[in-house]
Design an enzyme around this catalytic site. Structure first.
Site, PDB file in Angstrom:
ATOM      1  N   THR A  59      11.383  28.235  38.231  1.00  0.00           N
ATOM      2  CA  THR A  59      12.305  27.601  38.862  1.00  0.00           C
ATOM      3  C   THR A  59      12.552  26.131  37.821  1.00  0.00           C
ATOM      4  OG1 THR A  59      12.382  28.734  40.487  1.00  0.00           O
ATOM      5  CG2 THR A  59      13.099  26.271  40.990  1.00  0.00           C
TER       6      THR A  59
ATOM      7  N   SER B  64       8.567  33.997  37.477  1.00  0.00           N
ATOM      8  CA  SER B  64       6.846  34.463  36.902  1.00  0.00           C
ATOM      9  C   SER B  64       6.584  35.743  38.151  1.00  0.00           C
ATOM     10  CB  SER B  64       6.161  33.453  37.534  1.00  0.00           C
ATOM     11  OG  SER B  64       6.405  33.710  38.849  1.00  0.00           O
TER      12      SER B  64
ATOM     13  N   THR C 218       6.734  29.555  40.559  1.00  0.00           N
ATOM     14  CA  THR C 218       5.732  29.230  41.243  1.00  0.00           C
ATOM     15  C   THR C 218       5.619  30.161  42.100  1.00  0.00           C
ATOM     16  OG1 THR C 218       7.204  28.903  43.458  1.00  0.00           O
ATOM     17  CG2 THR C 218       6.597  27.323  41.951  1.00  0.00           C
ATOM     18  N   ASP C 219       5.823  31.616  41.617  1.00  0.00           N
ATOM     19  CA  ASP C 219       5.726  32.592  42.370  1.00  0.00           C
ATOM     20  C   ASP C 219       5.078  33.247  42.391  1.00  0.00           C
ATOM     21  OD1 ASP C 219       8.247  32.685  43.820  1.00  0.00           O
ATOM     22  OD2 ASP C 219       9.195  33.945  42.908  1.00  0.00           O
TER      23      ASP C 219
HETATM   24  C1  SIN Z   1       9.451  32.039  40.000  1.00  0.00           C
HETATM   25  O1  SIN Z   1       8.550  32.237  40.143  1.00  0.00           O
HETATM   26  O2  SIN Z   1       9.594  32.082  37.861  1.00  0.00           O
HETATM   27  C2  SIN Z   1      10.842  32.088  40.131  1.00  0.00           C
HETATM   28  C3  SIN Z   1      10.569  31.197  41.478  1.00  0.00           C
HETATM   29  C4  SIN Z   1      10.224  29.715  40.943  1.00  0.00           C
HETATM   30  O3  SIN Z   1       9.305  29.222  40.156  1.00  0.00           O
HETATM   31  O4  SIN Z   1       9.814  28.525  42.458  1.00  0.00           O
END
Ligand code: SIN
Length: 315
Positions: free
Chosen positions: A14, A61, A94-95
Site C-alpha cells: 500500500t 503482500s 502490511t498484510d
Molecule cells: C499489501 O499488504 O501489499 C497491501 C496492504 C497494505 O500494504 O496495507
C-alpha cells in the site's frame, strides 16, 4: 555533507499504492508505484541519508510466497555485505509484513547494520498518506548508529518494533502494528531506544539453491471443530502444521488422535494460540501426541520458524 548510504529495497504494498481519488483509502491498487516515486514524495530524506534504491519486486503482500522471502533475503544480505552501505530499509505491504520480518530476522546477518521494514495503511495518493512519514522515519532509524544489533526492526506510526514479535492487529488503523508483549523497542522523531542492543543468536544460513520453503499450514481451531482439516493438510503434503488453538494452546479432545497420527507420519505439529498475545507452554499432551508448544510465537511466526527448521533438517 558526509551522509550515510542507505539501501532501499522496495517490494510494493500500500505504501506504493495508487487510487483514483485522494479520499479513497480502500479501493486502490497496491504496488503501483516504484521506489523512485516513494523517495520523490519525501525530499527531507536527502538531509538524512544518500539512498540507493532497488525495486526487488512489486507485489501486494497477500501474494508473497516463500520464493519471494528468499529473493528478498538475498538482496538484503547483498546490501548489508556492501561496505558502502550503512543500513537497509525495506518497503513492504502490511498484510504479511510480520511474516517477512520474522523470516529476515532469523536469516539475515545484520549484527552490525540495521535492517528496517516499513509500509503504510493508506495509499500514496491518499489525503494524509502515512507512507511518506513512515519511510522518512525508517531511513532515519536505518541511518542511526544505535539501531544496529537489534535484529530486523519494523518502523510504523513513529514506533520501532522488533521484527521477531511484531504483529498486525488492525485492518485499517494507522497504528496497525502491535509490538507483542515486549513492548516497542523504541520511537522515532528523533530515534531513541528504551534498552541497549541485545545478544542475538547467529542467523540461519540459507542454502544457495533453495527456491522455496517446506510447506507448513496454519489451522485456526474453533470450538467444536472436527480435525478433518489436519488430516487433509497431511494428505496434501504439509510437512508441518501450526494449530491456532484456544487459550494456552489447548488441544480439544477430538484432535488428540489425529495429531498423534500426523506426528507418527512425520509431520511436525505445533500448538500455538489464537489469543494474539501470550506464551503457549509445554503440556503433558505433547508427550501423549508428539506436538510441541509455540512458546511466545504467534501462529504466523511459529510457521516461519518451523519452515526454517524443516529447511535446515533437509540440508
Ligand atoms: C499489501 O499488504 O501489499 C497491501 C496492504 C497494505 O500494504 O496495507
Amino acid at each position: 555533507m558526509n551522509l550515510p548510504t542507505i539501501a532501499l529495497l522496495a517490494t510494493g504494498g500500500t505504501i506504493a499504492g495508487s487510487a483514483t481519488a485522494a479520499t479513497d483509502t480502500t479501493g486502490y491498487v497496491a504496488a503501483a508505484l516504484g521506489a523512485d516515486a516513494l523517495l520523490a514524495a519525501v525530499p527531507a530524506i536527502t538531509t538524512v541519508a544518500r539512498v540507493r534504491a532497488r525495486q526487488v519486486y512489486s507485489i501486494d503482500s497477500k501474494d508473497i510466497s516463500s520464493a519471494h522471502w528468499l529473493t528478498l533475503a538475498r538482496a538484503a544480505q547483498e546490501a548489508l555485505d556492501d561496505a558502502a552501505v550503512a543500513g537497509v530499509v525495506i518497503t513492504h505491504g502490511t498484510d504479511t509484513l510480520e511474516e517477512t520480518a520474522v523470516f529476515l530476522d532469523r536469516t539475515l546477518d545484520c549484527r552490525h547494520k540495521p535492517v528496517v521494514l516499513t509500509g503504510a495503511m493508506r495509499p500514496a495518493t491518499a489525503l494524509s498518506a502515512d507512507g511518506p512519514m513512515n519511510l522518512y522515519d525508517a531511513v532515519c532509524a536505518a541511518a542511526h548508529p544505535d539501531s544496529a544489533g537489534r535484529g530486523v526492526l519494523v518502523c510504523f506510526n513513529r514506533l520501532l518494533l522488533q521484527g521477531a514479535t511484531v504483529h498486525k492487529r488492525h485492518t485499517s488503523a494507522l497504528d496497525a502494528f502491535g509490538p507483542g508483549e515486549a513492548g516497542p523497542a523504541g520511537h522515532t522523531g528523533p530515534v531513541r531506544y528504551h534498552a541497549p542492543a541485545w545478544q542475538r543468536p547467529a542467523p540461519q544460513a540459507l542454502p544457495r539453491d533453495a527456491e522455496s520453503l517446506p510447506r507448513v499450514d496454519i489451522l485456526h481451531v474453533g470450538a467444536g471443530m472436527p480435525a478433518d482439516l489436519l488430516e487433509y493438510a497431511v494428505q496434501r503434503g504439509a510437512r508441518g502444521v501450526i494449530l491456532a488453538l484456544p487459550g494456552n494452546g489447548s488441544l480439544p479432545e477430538p484432535w488428540h488422535a489425529p495429531v498423534a497420527r500426523a506426528v507418527a507420519a512425520g509431520v511436525r505439529v505445533v500448538r500455538a494460540t489464537r489469543c494474539g498475545n501470550g506464551n503457549v507452554s509445554a503440556h503433558h499432551i505433547d508427550q501423549q501426541c508428539g506436538s510441541t508448544a509455540a512458546g511466545p510465537l504467534t501462529p504466523a511466526a511459529a510457521r516461519i520458524a518451523l519452515m526454517l527448521d524443516l529447511l535446515a533438517d533437509h540440508c
